[in-house]
Design an enzyme around this catalytic site. Sequence first.
Site, PDB file in Angstrom:
ATOM      1  N   HIS A 133     -48.490  61.208 -20.738  1.00  0.00           N
ATOM      2  CA  HIS A 133     -47.460  60.216 -21.047  1.00  0.00           C
ATOM      3  C   HIS A 133     -48.180  58.967 -21.577  1.00  0.00           C
ATOM      4  CE1 HIS A 133     -44.354  57.178 -20.008  1.00  0.00           C
ATOM      5  NE2 HIS A 133     -43.494  58.190 -19.990  1.00  0.00           N
ATOM      6  N   ASP A 210     -51.596  61.242 -12.358  1.00  0.00           N
ATOM      7  CA  ASP A 210     -50.275  60.706 -12.653  1.00  0.00           C
ATOM      8  C   ASP A 210     -49.266  61.710 -12.103  1.00  0.00           C
ATOM      9  OD1 ASP A 210     -47.792  60.290 -13.753  1.00  0.00           O
ATOM     10  OD2 ASP A 210     -48.507  60.059 -15.820  1.00  0.00           O
ATOM     11  N   GLN A 213     -44.222  63.279 -12.547  1.00  0.00           N
ATOM     12  CA  GLN A 213     -43.432  64.515 -12.626  1.00  0.00           C
ATOM     13  C   GLN A 213     -43.915  65.546 -11.611  1.00  0.00           C
ATOM     14  OE1 GLN A 213     -40.800  64.662 -14.481  1.00  0.00           O
ATOM     15  NE2 GLN A 213     -41.142  62.914 -15.831  1.00  0.00           N
ATOM     16  N   LYS A 236     -37.805  59.061  -9.978  1.00  0.00           N
ATOM     17  CA  LYS A 236     -37.766  60.462 -10.415  1.00  0.00           C
ATOM     18  C   LYS A 236     -37.650  61.398  -9.218  1.00  0.00           C
ATOM     19  CE  LYS A 236     -40.561  59.291 -14.430  1.00  0.00           C
ATOM     20  NZ  LYS A 236     -39.727  59.412 -15.611  1.00  0.00           N
ATOM     21  N   CYS A 374     -42.220  59.713 -24.814  1.00  0.00           N
ATOM     22  CA  CYS A 374     -43.414  58.892 -24.527  1.00  0.00           C
ATOM     23  C   CYS A 374     -44.671  59.760 -24.522  1.00  0.00           C
ATOM     24  CB  CYS A 374     -43.289  58.133 -23.216  1.00  0.00           C
ATOM     25  SG  CYS A 374     -41.962  56.939 -23.229  1.00  0.00           S
TER      26      CYS A 374
HETATM   27  N1  PMP Z   1     -46.061  59.633 -16.340  1.00  0.00           N
HETATM   28  C1  PMP Z   1     -45.198  60.625 -16.551  1.00  0.00           C
HETATM   29  C2  PMP Z   1     -45.707  62.036 -16.622  1.00  0.00           C
HETATM   30  C3  PMP Z   1     -43.845  60.332 -16.700  1.00  0.00           C
HETATM   31  O1  PMP Z   1     -42.972  61.328 -16.912  1.00  0.00           O
HETATM   32  C4  PMP Z   1     -43.407  58.996 -16.625  1.00  0.00           C
HETATM   33  C5  PMP Z   1     -41.956  58.621 -16.797  1.00  0.00           C
HETATM   34  N2  PMP Z   1     -41.312  59.267 -17.851  1.00  0.00           N
HETATM   35  C6  PMP Z   1     -44.351  57.999 -16.397  1.00  0.00           C
HETATM   36  C7  PMP Z   1     -45.668  58.355 -16.245  1.00  0.00           C
HETATM   37  C8  PMP Z   1     -43.970  56.562 -16.282  1.00  0.00           C
HETATM   38  O2  PMP Z   1     -43.175  56.360 -15.169  1.00  0.00           O
HETATM   39  P1  PMP Z   1     -42.398  54.975 -14.974  1.00  0.00           P
HETATM   40  O3  PMP Z   1     -41.665  54.718 -16.268  1.00  0.00           O
HETATM   41  O4  PMP Z   1     -41.485  55.225 -13.827  1.00  0.00           O
HETATM   42  O5  PMP Z   1     -43.433  53.941 -14.707  1.00  0.00           O
END
Ligand code: PMP
Length: 419
Positions: A133, A210, A213, A236, A374
């Site tokens: 991401h 990270d 997910q 999430k 993203c």
């Molecule tokens: N890493 C991953 C794999 C994600 O899916 C996301 C959110 N789409 C993020 C980081 C960022 O999370 P947040 O926007 O809640 O900070």
Amino acid sequence: MTALPSAAFPDAFDVARVRRDFPILDQAIHGRPLVYLDNAATAQKPRAVLEAMDHYYRESNANVHRGVHTLSERATALYEGGRDRARAFLNARAREEIIFVRGTTEAINLVAQSYARPRLKPGDEILITHLEHHSNTVPWQMVCEQTGARLKVVPITPDGALDLEAFERLLGPRTRIFAVAHVSNALGTVNPIAELTARARAAGAMVLIDGAQGVPHCAVDVQALDCDFYAFSAHKLYGPTGIGVLYGRREVLEAMPPWQGGGDMIRTVRFEGSTWNDLPYKFEAGTPAIAEAVGLGAALDYVDRIGLDAIARHEAALLSYALERLREIDGLRFIGSAPQRASVVSFVVEGVHPHDLGTILDHAGVAIRAGHHCAMPVMDFYGVPATARASLACYNTTADIDALVAALQGARDLFGGRG
Ligand code: PMP
């Protein structure tokens, strides 16, 4: 977690009952029953979370850690209770290792600026993967610019799994940090984080996972994993927005300077200089997200009650069903088909832009995501500007998938039918 073709729905999992816990699901969108398949972006909240936060504001709201009055003591106990729940959820050794942050993004930026920036030098390397991401890419690019370190990227195979041979080649004596997604949000690929962590640590690198997910679909034990950092966002995982967790190994966090200055993170303040509070408060400047910590605790209790394993098995069976049914759509091409997958299916449909698909599906009451998720490098890898993505949670049903498939058939017909 794994989408085995034969994955069966667990007997004991009562999805109808689970759905009743989520009041938002009981509504119509454009006159059609809501089918919510955008869970990788954010999950819906069960009544237990809504009520815990409402209850907090109605009966216990005050600022934490400072007051001597009853409400402040109550608010502090509730806030710190959220931390205890998060510690247990990740099986961290100590509550001091649980830092509350705004979410995964802030957690990674904290590590980049507080751990990496003071330590890295020209010639050092940060290793990430092609699946990340943007929030696990851009903070490292920034720190590379600040320090002269270099960003290296583990490539992926055509099915969207990590190229493990390339990982071995790229991991070297200069690798100071390895930052990797537990589960890819764009493709659903589940990375072998235990093996990756062991290899990277053996090579002398720090490991950040990270888990944005990861935690909604897989049980995590940071002691067994032996990673240095693990980050996730509450929203999430059926919790509120505005709060997340950075787990850090205690001795590593102790050696890191604070990232932001302000109230609560100090021990003493003089104009000549200040001294820092103990962990975890050193990293929690300012009034924190108190109600959200309460909501996070309630979300973790909720997930525990249903059981992460039962959720994962339900979602795996549903993913198998979705993959099977989506094959019926003419011109549909899956983007990513790694053998280890969790709860995400990304696809394009010939002749229909993903954004148009998203809009047409919305008119049928079906919420999916369309875009680059993203993860622009993943889109570049597959040579597409965007994909449509359906992502699953504990309350989704085969009827949801049937509605998705019917809406996609409708979109195909609208855009020129078959062929
Ligand atoms: N890493 C991953 C794999 C994600 O899916 C996301 C959110 N789409 C993020 C980081 C960022 O999370 P947040 O926007 O809640 O900070």
